[in-house]
Design a protein around this motif. Structure first.
Motif, short mmCIF file in Angstrom:
data_model
loop_
_atom_site.label_atom_id
_atom_site.label_comp_id
_atom_site.label_asym_id
_atom_site.label_seq_id
_atom_site.Cartn_x
_atom_site.Cartn_y
_atom_site.Cartn_z
N UNK A 24 30.27 42.23 44.53
CA UNK A 24 29.78 41.60 45.74
C UNK A 24 30.02 40.09 45.62
N UNK A 25 31.17 39.66 46.11
CA UNK A 25 31.58 38.26 45.96
C UNK A 25 30.61 37.30 46.61
N UNK A 26 30.07 37.65 47.77
CA UNK A 26 29.15 36.76 48.47
C UNK A 26 27.87 36.57 47.66
N UNK A 27 27.31 37.66 47.15
CA UNK A 27 26.07 37.57 46.37
C UNK A 27 26.30 36.86 45.04
N UNK A 28 27.44 37.13 44.38
CA UNK A 28 27.73 36.47 43.10
C UNK A 28 27.88 34.97 43.30
N UNK A 29 28.64 34.57 44.30
CA UNK A 29 28.89 33.14 44.52
C UNK A 29 27.63 32.42 44.99
N UNK A 30 26.72 33.11 45.64
CA UNK A 30 25.48 32.49 46.11
C UNK A 30 24.58 32.06 44.94
N UNK A 36 29.50 23.72 41.60
CA UNK A 36 29.93 24.55 40.47
C UNK A 36 31.39 24.97 40.59
N UNK A 37 32.03 25.09 39.44
CA UNK A 37 33.36 25.70 39.34
C UNK A 37 33.25 26.82 38.31
N UNK A 38 34.14 27.81 38.44
CA UNK A 38 34.12 28.92 37.49
C UNK A 38 35.48 29.60 37.50
N UNK A 39 36.06 29.74 36.32
CA UNK A 39 37.34 30.43 36.13
C UNK A 39 38.41 29.94 37.09
N UNK A 40 38.50 28.64 37.24
CA UNK A 40 39.55 28.05 38.07
C UNK A 40 39.26 28.01 39.55
N UNK A 41 38.11 28.51 39.97
CA UNK A 41 37.73 28.47 41.39
C UNK A 41 36.62 27.44 41.59
N UNK A 42 36.55 26.94 42.81
CA UNK A 42 35.50 25.99 43.14
C UNK A 42 36.12 24.66 43.51
N UNK A 43 35.30 23.65 43.74
CA UNK A 43 33.86 23.72 43.58
C UNK A 43 33.15 24.34 44.79
N UNK A 44 32.00 24.86 44.50
CA UNK A 44 31.12 25.36 45.55
C UNK A 44 31.20 26.85 45.80
N UNK A 50 35.77 33.24 47.28
CA UNK A 50 37.19 33.61 47.42
C UNK A 50 37.80 33.96 46.07
N UNK A 51 37.44 33.23 45.02
CA UNK A 51 37.94 33.53 43.67
C UNK A 51 37.45 34.87 43.17
N UNK A 52 36.17 35.15 43.36
CA UNK A 52 35.64 36.45 42.96
C UNK A 52 36.34 37.57 43.73
N UNK A 54 39.33 37.71 44.97
CA UNK A 54 40.69 37.94 44.44
C UNK A 54 40.64 38.82 43.19
N UNK A 55 39.67 38.57 42.32
CA UNK A 55 39.52 39.38 41.10
C UNK A 55 39.12 40.81 41.45
N UNK A 56 38.19 40.96 42.38
CA UNK A 56 37.69 42.29 42.73
C UNK A 56 38.75 43.16 43.41
N UNK A 57 39.72 42.54 44.07
CA UNK A 57 40.74 43.31 44.79
C UNK A 57 41.58 44.17 43.86
N UNK A 58 41.72 43.80 42.60
CA UNK A 58 42.53 44.58 41.66
C UNK A 58 41.69 45.38 40.68
N UNK A 59 40.41 45.18 40.68
CA UNK A 59 39.55 45.84 39.69
C UNK A 59 39.37 47.31 40.03
N UNK A 60 39.62 48.17 39.05
CA UNK A 60 39.44 49.61 39.26
C UNK A 60 38.25 50.16 38.48
N UNK A 61 37.99 49.63 37.30
CA UNK A 61 36.90 50.14 36.47
C UNK A 61 35.58 49.45 36.84
N UNK A 62 34.51 50.20 36.78
CA UNK A 62 33.16 49.66 37.00
C UNK A 62 32.72 48.90 35.76
N UNK A 63 32.08 47.75 35.94
CA UNK A 63 31.53 46.98 34.83
C UNK A 63 30.01 47.01 34.91
N UNK A 64 29.36 46.96 33.74
CA UNK A 64 27.92 46.81 33.64
C UNK A 64 27.62 45.78 32.57
#
Length: 156
Positions: A24-30, A36-44, A50-52, A54-64
Motif C-alpha cells: 500500500x504505497x499511499x499508507x507506507x509513504x504517509x 524524507x527521502x528513501x531508496x532514491x525517492x523523495x523528498x516528501x 511513487x517510488x514505492x 514502482x517497486x510494488x509493480x514488479x513484486x510477486x512474493x508476499x513479504x512479512x
C-alpha cells in the motif's frame, strides 16, 4: 519523554511495515515526514509514494516484516532515534522462508503533532537480492564501528 510518545513511535514503524507488506504505497509513504527521502525517492510523501509504487509493480512474493527489541532514544522533545531487530519472511506458493535478519535504523520527528519517519535504513546481516525487485540492489557497507552490514540501494 512520556509513554505515549514511545507507543506512538513504535506504532508508526509497525504501521509502515504493515503498509509496505500490503504493498500500500499511499499508507507506507504517509508514515514519512515532508522532507524524507528513501531508496532514491523523495523528498516528501508524494515522491515516496511513487517510488514505492514502482517497486510494488514488479513484486510477486508476499513479504512479512517482524520487528522486535525496539530501542527508542530521544534526541530532543521532537526527535528520536530508533533501532529495532528486523526479520523478514518471503511467502510464495504457500511457503514461508526467513529471508532477512538485521536492524532497522530510524530517525523520527514530530511534525504537525504527529510522529513521522525522517530517515530509515534497514541494515541487514547478510547479502540478499530479490528477483522480483530489480529496481533495488544490495550494497555492503563498513560501519563507523567496524560493523559490516548490507543495505538496499537503487539499481544503476
Amino acid at each position: 519523554m512520556n509513554a505515549d510518545s514511545f507507543i506512538a513511535i513504535q506504532s508508526l514503524i509497525v504501521r509502515y511495515c504493515q503498509a509496505h507488506d500490503a504493498q500500500n504505497a499511499a499508507a507506507a509513504s504517509a508514515c514519512f515526514s515532508k522532507d524524507a527521502t528513501y531508496l532514491g525517492s523523495g523528498p516528501g510523501p508524494e515522491a515516496l509514494r511513487e517510488g514505492f509504487q514502482r517497486v510494488y509493480e514488479t513484486r510477486s512474493a508476499q513479504r512479512r516484516h517482524v520487528l522486535t527489541n525496539f530501542d527508542i532514544r530521544f534526541t530532543s522533545k521532537d526527535a528520536a532515534t530508533v533501532v529495532a531487530i528486523e526479520q523478514m519472511y518471503t511467502i510464495e506458493d504457500g511457503h514461508a522462508e526467513l529471508t532477512l535478519v538485521g536492524r532497522y535504523y530510524v530517525e523520527v520527528v514530530l511534525e504537525d503533532s504527529e510522529w513521522k519517519i525522517q530517515f530509515l535504513e534497514p541494515r541487514m546481516d547478510t547479502t540478499f537480492e530479490f528477483a522480483d525487485t530489480p529496481q533495488l540492489t544490495c550494497k555492503q557497507v563498513e560501519g563507523e564501528d567496524g560493523d559490516t552490514y548490507y543495505v538496499l540501494v537503487p539499481s544503476a
